[in-house]
Design a protein around this motif. Structure first.
Motif, PDB file in Angstrom:
ATOM      1  N   ALA A  99       0.827  -1.205   0.000  1.00 18.31           N
ATOM      2  CA  ALA A  99       0.000   0.000   0.000  1.00 18.31           C
ATOM      3  C   ALA A  99       0.863   1.258   0.000  1.00 18.31           C
ATOM      4  O   ALA A  99       0.578   2.226  -0.712  1.00 18.31           O
ATOM      5  CB  ALA A  99      -0.930  -0.006   1.211  1.00 18.31           C
ATOM      6  N   ARG A 100       1.921   1.255   0.778  1.00 18.54           N
ATOM      7  CA  ARG A 100       2.808   2.415   0.795  1.00 18.54           C
ATOM      8  C   ARG A 100       3.477   2.611  -0.560  1.00 18.54           C
ATOM      9  O   ARG A 100       3.655   3.746  -1.025  1.00 18.54           O
ATOM     10  CB  ARG A 100       3.850   2.240   1.893  1.00 18.54           C
ATOM     11  N   PHE A 101       3.862   1.494  -1.191  1.00 15.10           N
ATOM     12  CA  PHE A 101       4.466   1.561  -2.519  1.00 15.10           C
ATOM     13  C   PHE A 101       3.499   2.191  -3.509  1.00 15.10           C
ATOM     14  O   PHE A 101       3.864   3.065  -4.311  1.00 15.10           O
ATOM     15  CB  PHE A 101       4.862   0.154  -2.972  1.00 15.10           C
ATOM     16  N   LEU A 102       2.237   1.757  -3.489  1.00 11.90           N
ATOM     17  CA  LEU A 102       1.226   2.300  -4.392  1.00 11.90           C
ATOM     18  C   LEU A 102       1.047   3.800  -4.218  1.00 11.90           C
ATOM     19  O   LEU A 102       0.945   4.554  -5.184  1.00 11.90           O
ATOM     20  CB  LEU A 102      -0.112   1.604  -4.162  1.00 11.90           C
ATOM     21  N   LEU A 103       1.008   4.228  -2.968  1.00 13.32           N
ATOM     22  CA  LEU A 103       0.751   5.636  -2.689  1.00 13.32           C
ATOM     23  C   LEU A 103       1.959   6.518  -2.994  1.00 13.32           C
ATOM     24  O   LEU A 103       1.849   7.740  -2.972  1.00 13.32           O
ATOM     25  CB  LEU A 103       0.321   5.804  -1.229  1.00 13.32           C
ATOM     26  N   ASP A 104       3.079   5.880  -3.310  1.00 17.12           N
ATOM     27  CA  ASP A 104       4.274   6.632  -3.685  1.00 17.12           C
ATOM     28  C   ASP A 104       4.390   6.801  -5.203  1.00 17.12           C
ATOM     29  O   ASP A 104       5.272   7.481  -5.692  1.00 17.12           O
ATOM     30  CB  ASP A 104       5.519   5.911  -3.151  1.00 17.12           C
ATOM     31  N   ILE A 105       3.456   6.152  -5.948  1.00 17.34           N
ATOM     32  CA  ILE A 105       3.445   6.282  -7.406  1.00 17.34           C
ATOM     33  C   ILE A 105       2.625   7.517  -7.784  1.00 17.34           C
ATOM     34  O   ILE A 105       1.500   7.672  -7.296  1.00 17.34           O
ATOM     35  CB  ILE A 105       2.825   5.029  -8.057  1.00 17.34           C
ATOM     36  N   PRO A 106       3.145   8.402  -8.619  1.00 16.72           N
ATOM     37  CA  PRO A 106       2.369   9.589  -9.016  1.00 16.72           C
ATOM     38  C   PRO A 106       1.018   9.190  -9.598  1.00 16.72           C
ATOM     39  O   PRO A 106       0.946   8.478 -10.601  1.00 16.72           O
ATOM     40  CB  PRO A 106       3.262  10.263 -10.061  1.00 16.72           C
ATOM     41  N   VAL A 107      -0.040   9.620  -8.966  1.00 15.29           N
ATOM     42  CA  VAL A 107      -1.375   9.179  -9.360  1.00 15.29           C
ATOM     43  C   VAL A 107      -1.765   9.702 -10.738  1.00 15.29           C
ATOM     44  O   VAL A 107      -2.563   9.082 -11.450  1.00 15.29           O
ATOM     45  CB  VAL A 107      -2.407   9.587  -8.292  1.00 15.29           C
ATOM     46  N   GLU A 108      -1.168  10.809 -11.171  1.00 13.59           N
ATOM     47  CA  GLU A 108      -1.470  11.329 -12.500  1.00 13.59           C
ATOM     48  C   GLU A 108      -1.109  10.314 -13.582  1.00 13.59           C
ATOM     49  O   GLU A 108      -1.802  10.205 -14.596  1.00 13.59           O
ATOM     50  CB  GLU A 108      -0.704  12.637 -12.762  1.00 13.59           C
TER      51      GLU A 108
END
Length: 238
Positions: free
Chosen positions: A222-231
């Motif tokens: 989850a932390r990895f996902l939230l570190d990916i630029p959502v744009e």
């Protein structure tokens, strides 16, 4: 407790807020499940309230559960999701669900609980500790406006961020019907582990049971996902 991400979550929060506002979407988070039940009954008629978040069946406290909804610029409901802590009592998720899988039926009529079954997947055997169940996920069926443009990606990660900020669990899990999983929704939601054959639900009037996948994330996932630029994710989905 302060949650520490690989990088500060502020960029995700700012970017997701801008994306949602550009689509005229306002997000509300709450813990009053009596109110949530009223919202679902009155505004989400295509999908019944799921048993795991039915306040008449479950003891849902502010400290261990929340719901999230999205409304468009006209105030219409276009998205829902909810989450709650699940005490495993020292067992693995596999051990817990062998006895308790009937607490998570699909929100459709005619489910025959006595004829349904759970099969422990590899991931379920390895999931221990502090665990959160994530469900009630729904998007308004307006293709090209709410679906298929990446909004589910942003909204799902908004919910995952709220889970981490509140509880910082070891694992987050949910169930996804096979027909939905085969459309790639688990990937758009951000679930990095999607295991088939976990649940088979017998439905009155149907010759074959319906299958649900076990979908899950570790805290690190989850932390990895939230570190990916959502744009970038929204651009790909669009």
């Amino acid at each position: 407790m302060t949650i520490q991400f690989p990088q500060d979550a502020t960029p995700f929060i700012a970017s997701s807020r801008n994306i949602l506002r550009s689509h005229g979407i306002e997000v509300t988070i709450g813990s009053n499940f009596e109110k949530y039940s009223e919202i679902i009954r009155e505004e989400r008629k295509v999908q019944n309230l799921g048993a795991p978040f039915n306040h008449e069946l479950q003891d849902l406290q502010k400290s261990d559960s929340f719901w999230l909804i999205g409304r468009n610029e006209r105030g219409e409901l276009i998205h829902t999701q909810a989450a709650k802590k699940v005490p495993l009592g020292g067992k693995s998720l596999a051990g817990h669900l062998l006895r308790n899988f009937r607490d998570f039926p699909p929100p459709i009529p005619g489910v025959q609980l006595s004829q349904s079954r759970f099969r422990a997947t590899p991931g379920a055997h390895n999931i221990h500790g502090h665990v959160v169940y994530h469900g009630e996920v729904w998007m308004a069926p307006e293709e090209g406006r709410y679906r298929g443009v990446g909004l589910s990606t942003v909204l799902a990660r908004t919910g995952l961020l709220e889970v981490l900020r509140r509880w910082d669990p070891d694992y987050i899990y949910g169930f996804m019907l096979r027909t939905v999983a085969f459309k790639g929704f688990a990937e758009r939601m951000g679930y990095m582990h999607n295991e088939p054959g976990a649940l088979k639900w017998a439905i009155a009037g149907r010759d074959k049971p319906i299958e649900a996948f076990l979908t899950w994330l570790s805290r690190e996932d989850a932390r990895f996902l939230l570190d990916i630029p959502v744009e970038e994710l929204v651009s790909q989905a669009a």
